[in-house]
Design an enzyme around this catalytic site. Structure first.
Site, short mmCIF file in Angstrom:
data_model
loop_
_atom_site.label_atom_id
_atom_site.label_comp_id
_atom_site.label_asym_id
_atom_site.label_seq_id
_atom_site.Cartn_x
_atom_site.Cartn_y
_atom_site.Cartn_z
N PRO A 122 0.77 -1.25 0.00
CA PRO A 122 0.00 0.00 0.00
C PRO A 122 0.81 1.30 0.00
CG PRO A 122 0.03 -0.92 2.19
CD PRO A 122 0.76 -1.90 1.31
N CYS A 123 1.48 1.57 -1.10
CA CYS A 123 2.24 2.82 -1.22
C CYS A 123 1.32 4.04 -1.22
CB CYS A 123 3.12 2.79 -2.46
SG CYS A 123 2.25 2.43 -4.00
N HIS A 124 0.04 3.84 -1.51
CA HIS A 124 -0.92 4.95 -1.51
C HIS A 124 -1.17 5.49 -0.10
CE1 HIS A 124 -3.36 1.31 -0.92
NE2 HIS A 124 -4.20 2.08 -0.23
#
Length: 159
Positions: A122-124
């Protein structure tokens, strides 16, 4: 390496991988003409199912074998991203601190931007120290959508 493309609320998503694990999950950049795959390879079916569950609001944690290609440093950053809980965000600075080197903030941001497995890694969920939605390979509007999707406090837009 097998691949397939599925539809999602944020655009078509292409998944690649094999029996060693998922190598990439990427969002098609603004090309709605890309068609989805008629058949999903067996090695990717769990990923497709779990992504559909995520978008339906039925999954918060992915349970998949991942096999992204990257440097040892990038893989350390990506493993830390997996520890950021659903519905939460942290800053690039906080991520650098978790890595153990506050001065590595630019390198951490660079590794975050090279994450080949969006959504699942989950880089977001990484934001600017001031709370701004900075840097997302899939586009800021998609990052905003993903964070709103994961938010425990659903809000409706007024405009």
């Amino acid at each position: 390496m097998k691949s397939c493309t599925i539809q999602s609320p944020i655009g078509n998503i292409t998944i690649t991988g094999n029996s060693s694990g998922i190598a990439s999950v990427s969002i098609a950049s603004g090309n709605p003409a890309v068609s989805t795959s008629p058949a999903v390879p067996k090695s990717l079916s769990r990923c497709v199912t779990q992504l559909h569950e995520y978008f339906a609001g039925e999954r918060q944690i992915f349970d998949l074998k991942l096999n992204p290609e990257g440097t040892d440093f990038q893989k350390r950053v990506w493993n830390l991203l997996l520890t950021v809980p659903y519905g939460k965000t942290i800053s690039y600075l906080e991520l650098s601190k978790l890595l153990g080197d506050v001065k590595a903030i630019r390198a951490v941001a660079g590794a975050n931007g090279k994450n080949p497995i969006c959504i699942i890694i989950p880089c977001h969920r990484i934001i600017g120290s001031d709370g701004s939605l900075t840097g997302y390979a899939g586009g800021i509007s998609r990052k905003k959508w993903l964070l709103n999707h994961e938010s425990p406090h659903k809000q409706h837009t007024l405009f």
